[in-house]
Write a protein that holds these residues in place. Structure first.
Motif, PDB file in Angstrom:
ATOM      1  N   HIS A 209       0.945  -1.149   0.011  1.00 15.27           N
ATOM      2  CA  HIS A 209       0.011  -0.160   0.065  1.00 15.27           C
ATOM      3  C   HIS A 209       0.650   1.247  -0.107  1.00 15.27           C
ATOM      4  O   HIS A 209       0.624   2.260  -0.699  1.00 15.27           O
ATOM      5  N   LEU A 210       1.781   1.389   0.876  1.00 15.20           N
ATOM      6  CA  LEU A 210       2.782   2.492   1.012  1.00 15.20           C
ATOM      7  C   LEU A 210       3.444   2.835  -0.490  1.00 15.20           C
ATOM      8  O   LEU A 210       3.720   3.822  -0.696  1.00 15.20           O
ATOM      9  N   HIS A 211       4.044   1.728  -1.108  1.00 16.94           N
ATOM     10  CA  HIS A 211       4.618   1.829  -2.160  1.00 16.94           C
ATOM     11  C   HIS A 211       3.936   2.154  -3.231  1.00 16.94           C
ATOM     12  O   HIS A 211       4.255   2.892  -4.341  1.00 16.94           O
ATOM     13  N   CYS A 212       2.734   1.635  -3.457  1.00 19.33           N
ATOM     14  CA  CYS A 212       1.897   1.861  -4.553  1.00 19.33           C
ATOM     15  C   CYS A 212       1.144   3.385  -4.412  1.00 19.33           C
ATOM     16  O   CYS A 212       0.804   3.957  -5.184  1.00 19.33           O
ATOM     17  N   SER A 213       1.268   4.004  -3.211  1.00 23.84           N
ATOM     18  CA  SER A 213       0.841   5.272  -2.772  1.00 23.84           C
ATOM     19  C   SER A 213       1.968   6.274  -2.969  1.00 23.84           C
ATOM     20  O   SER A 213       1.433   7.526  -2.360  1.00 23.84           O
ATOM     21  N   ARG A 214       3.045   5.872  -3.327  1.00 24.15           N
ATOM     22  CA  ARG A 214       4.205   6.917  -3.002  1.00 24.15           C
ATOM     23  C   ARG A 214       4.091   7.970  -3.842  1.00 24.15           C
ATOM     24  O   ARG A 214       4.566   9.077  -3.440  1.00 24.15           O
TER      25      ARG A 214
ATOM     26  N   TRP B 138       8.934   5.534   7.622  1.00 25.28           N
ATOM     27  CA  TRP B 138       9.693   6.804   7.940  1.00 25.28           C
ATOM     28  C   TRP B 138      10.777   6.639   6.834  1.00 25.28           C
ATOM     29  O   TRP B 138      11.153   7.729   6.390  1.00 25.28           O
ATOM     30  N   TRP B 139      11.324   5.594   6.687  1.00 26.34           N
ATOM     31  CA  TRP B 139      12.485   5.304   5.862  1.00 26.34           C
ATOM     32  C   TRP B 139      12.167   5.696   4.236  1.00 26.34           C
ATOM     33  O   TRP B 139      12.710   6.215   3.705  1.00 26.34           O
ATOM     34  N   VAL B 140      10.943   5.474   3.956  1.00 26.55           N
ATOM     35  CA  VAL B 140      10.433   5.534   2.571  1.00 26.55           C
ATOM     36  C   VAL B 140       9.909   6.959   2.253  1.00 26.55           C
ATOM     37  O   VAL B 140      10.276   7.517   1.363  1.00 26.55           O
ATOM     38  N   VAL B 141       9.125   7.551   3.336  1.00 28.13           N
ATOM     39  CA  VAL B 141       8.730   8.824   3.039  1.00 28.13           C
ATOM     40  C   VAL B 141       9.129   9.823   4.083  1.00 28.13           C
ATOM     41  O   VAL B 141       9.592  10.985   3.736  1.00 28.13           O
TER      42      VAL B 141
ATOM     43  N   VAL C 202      -5.137  -9.381   0.539  1.00 27.32           N
ATOM     44  CA  VAL C 202      -4.123  -8.797  -0.777  1.00 27.32           C
ATOM     45  C   VAL C 202      -5.272  -7.667  -1.565  1.00 27.32           C
ATOM     46  O   VAL C 202      -4.943  -6.749  -1.886  1.00 27.32           O
ATOM     47  N   PRO C 203      -6.499  -8.007  -1.905  1.00 30.97           N
ATOM     48  CA  PRO C 203      -7.479  -7.222  -2.773  1.00 30.97           C
ATOM     49  C   PRO C 203      -7.698  -5.807  -1.879  1.00 30.97           C
ATOM     50  O   PRO C 203      -7.871  -4.926  -2.718  1.00 30.97           O
ATOM     51  N   MET C 204      -7.530  -5.991  -0.733  1.00 33.97           N
ATOM     52  CA  MET C 204      -7.852  -4.621  -0.033  1.00 33.97           C
ATOM     53  C   MET C 204      -6.712  -3.449  -0.302  1.00 33.97           C
ATOM     54  O   MET C 204      -7.087  -2.355  -0.027  1.00 33.97           O
ATOM     55  N   VAL C 205      -5.518  -4.021  -0.868  1.00 34.24           N
ATOM     56  CA  VAL C 205      -4.708  -3.009  -0.886  1.00 34.24           C
ATOM     57  C   VAL C 205      -5.077  -2.044  -2.040  1.00 34.24           C
ATOM     58  O   VAL C 205      -4.995  -0.871  -2.191  1.00 34.24           O
ATOM     59  N   VAL C 206      -5.893  -2.678  -3.256  1.00 32.36           N
ATOM     60  CA  VAL C 206      -6.354  -1.841  -4.099  1.00 32.36           C
ATOM     61  C   VAL C 206      -7.229  -0.971  -3.700  1.00 32.36           C
ATOM     62  O   VAL C 206      -7.441   0.426  -4.196  1.00 32.36           O
ATOM     63  N   ALA C 207      -8.252  -1.097  -2.778  1.00 31.02           N
ATOM     64  CA  ALA C 207      -9.305  -0.334  -2.009  1.00 31.02           C
ATOM     65  C   ALA C 207      -8.507   0.686  -1.524  1.00 31.02           C
ATOM     66  O   ALA C 207      -8.935   1.921  -1.278  1.00 31.02           O
ATOM     67  N   ALA C 208      -7.207   0.531  -0.829  1.00 28.23           N
ATOM     68  CA  ALA C 208      -6.587   1.297   0.124  1.00 28.23           C
ATOM     69  C   ALA C 208      -5.993   2.447  -0.544  1.00 28.23           C
ATOM     70  O   ALA C 208      -5.964   3.776  -0.402  1.00 28.23           O
TER      71      ALA C 208
ATOM     72  N   LEU D 281      -8.705   4.818  -2.057  1.00 27.03           N
ATOM     73  CA  LEU D 281      -9.011   5.603  -1.067  1.00 27.03           C
ATOM     74  C   LEU D 281      -8.057   6.862  -0.945  1.00 27.03           C
ATOM     75  O   LEU D 281      -8.222   7.912  -0.737  1.00 27.03           O
ATOM     76  N   HIS D 282      -6.691   6.313  -0.845  1.00 28.07           N
ATOM     77  CA  HIS D 282      -5.557   7.430  -0.675  1.00 28.07           C
ATOM     78  C   HIS D 282      -5.656   8.431  -1.814  1.00 28.07           C
ATOM     79  O   HIS D 282      -5.669   9.803  -1.561  1.00 28.07           O
ATOM     80  N   ARG D 283      -6.094   8.182  -2.966  1.00 30.97           N
ATOM     81  CA  ARG D 283      -6.133   8.912  -4.116  1.00 30.97           C
ATOM     82  C   ARG D 283      -7.336   9.786  -4.296  1.00 30.97           C
ATOM     83  O   ARG D 283      -7.245  10.945  -4.440  1.00 30.97           O
TER      84      ARG D 283
END
Length: 441
Positions: A64-69, A115-118, A234-240, A243-245
């Motif tokens: 989720h974090l990497h897909c929303s970077r 923290w390390w990524v963002v 796993v499919p909930m990553v797409v929903a997350a 939502l982020h977008r």
């Protein structure tokens, strides 16, 4: 928390010590309490099959974090936008299905990875703030985990047999516990650092709390899914990510309408809203009305010259807050530029408009600003011009603004710190003066 800095990493590292004393004690106390809680959970037994669920939830959170970077990159490029953390989805799921040891480990690893990524690239989030956020979420997770354990929900989920009214109570109760603890801890630090006008302001807006409730609901469904099979998370990553977008799009739309210095509507957004309201009012039966105010801060240039532009910006923010506190629900306050504001008042009568304008003057009188160098800005005043349609026979926003602006100029000419209303009929075209033509304004 902490002041946003764009200087060296050393400045960011030690910005913790620049917090007010009470806030510093509070932050360190929460960090210490979370550390003790983490140590206490290490004694909790960890079933072998929980490791698979733990790994899946951690992997989904990382994905989720990497897909929303790219969303966070846009957020950093528009630094005035508030940071949105959608980690609650995975945190609540972990609190419901994992033993406390792994639930806490999930939080710590998630936020360390985040923290390390963002976070390490974000000047507005120094390390102590990331540590404090992690500590808060550890305590909120343990609150949710406790409810899940007491109600028996965790045992039912780990056995793959959730169901019944009591499990629903446990699900809702755990989410509520996480929200309450997190909200209380955040509100306390806001009260100690930002010092908002009221406790209510520290609890977040209705939209903020609705977003948090949505995350917790998604977290509950993730927990129910992994109760049957961990891969269902796993499919909930797409929903997350979706939502982020969606949240980012809303933020960008809001930023496009907002004056960054005061938080009010900007001139374009206010003008559009006023145009639509005037059109709507003109279509109403006779007796409908709408009012416009033009407001100018008296002798604002003297404030900038004496105390500096940063203090001047703070004065503008305080005055904006004072104006908003004086209007009715549904009125729209906007910044027209410089030290000038405009107010839209649907359905206002002439006498009520005068009363509201006088209330605004009184609120501005109460504004006091510390310039940070031992000086104080006080005794602030504003001049206000009023135009109410249809008393003022103008059928466009531009015409009403010109009428209100002429009334404002009259208030300035007569000595400032007063309210003047445009006449019901004009004998000649309204002639609002250009700001540069107003000596000493």
């Amino acid at each position: 928390m902490g002041t946003a800095r764009s200087t060296s990493s050393g400045d960011r590292r030690w910005s913790l010590w620049s917090l007010p004393r009470q806030a510093l004690v509070y932050v360190l106390s929460v960090d210490l309490l979370a550390t003790v809680a983490i140590a206490a959970t290490t004694a909790w037994p960890v079933p072998t099959d929980s490791w698979t669920t733990f790994a899946v939830l951690l992997g989904c959170a990382a994905l989720h974090l990497h897909c929303s970077r790219w969303i966070e990159r846009i957020r950093r490029d528009h630094s005035h936008l508030p940071h949105v953390d959608l980690c609650s989805i995975w945190i609540l799921a972990g609190a419901l299905v994992l033993p406390p040891t792994l639930a806490v480990a999930l939080v710590v690893i998630m936020y360390a990875h985040r923290w390390w990524v963002v976070g390490r690239w974000d000047a507005s989030r120094p390390p102590h703030r990331c540590v404090f956020t992690t500590a808060m979420m550890v305590l909120a997770t343990l609150a949710a985990s406790t409810v899940a354990g007491v109600t028996g929900l965790r045992d039912h989920l780990q056995a793959g047999q959730p169901g019944g009214a009591l499990d629903l109570v446990g699900l809702v109760g755990a989410g509520t516990a996480q929200w309450l603890v997190n909200t209380a801890l955040v509100a306390a630090v806001i009260l100690l650092t930002v010092r908002p006008r009221s406790v209510k302001d520290s609890l977040g807006s209705a939209a903020d709390n609705l977003l948090e409730a949505g995350q917790l609901a998604m977290g509950g469904f993730v927990a129910l899914g992994v109760a049957w099979w961990p891969g269902f998370a796993v499919p909930m990553v797409v929903a997350a990510v979706a939502l982020h977008r969606t949240v980012l799009i809303h933020q960008l739309e809001l930023a496009a309408r907002t004056d960054t210095k005061t938080g009010l509507l900007n001139a374009e957004a206010w003008h559009l809203q006023a145009t639509l309201e005037l059109q709507r009012t003109r279509q109403q039966p006779p007796g409908a009305s709408v009012g416009l105010f033009m407001i100018d801060v008296d002798h604002f240039k003297d404030i900038n010259d004496t105390h500096g532009h940063q203090t001047g910006d703070l004065v503008l923010r305080r005055i904006a807050a004072a104006l908003e506190s004086a209007v009715r629900r549904g009125d729209a306050v906007g910044r027209f530029g410089g030290e000038e504001f405009a107010v839209l008042l649907p359905g206002v009568e002439h006498e009520e408009a005068i009363a509201i304008a006088e209330r605004m003057r009184s609120e501005v009188h109460r504004v006091i600003v510390d310039d940070g160098n031992g000086g104080m800005v006080a005794g602030l005043t504003v001049s206000i011009g009023i135009a109410v349609w249809p008393d003022v026979a103008e059928d466009t926003v531009e015409g009403l603004l010109a009428a209100a602006d002429s009334a404002l100029y009259e208030a300035k000419r007569l000595g400032r710190d007063q309210v003047q209303a445009a006449g019901r009929r004009r004998r000649s075209p309204w002639t609002p003066a250009a700001r540069s033509e107003r000596p000493g304004v």
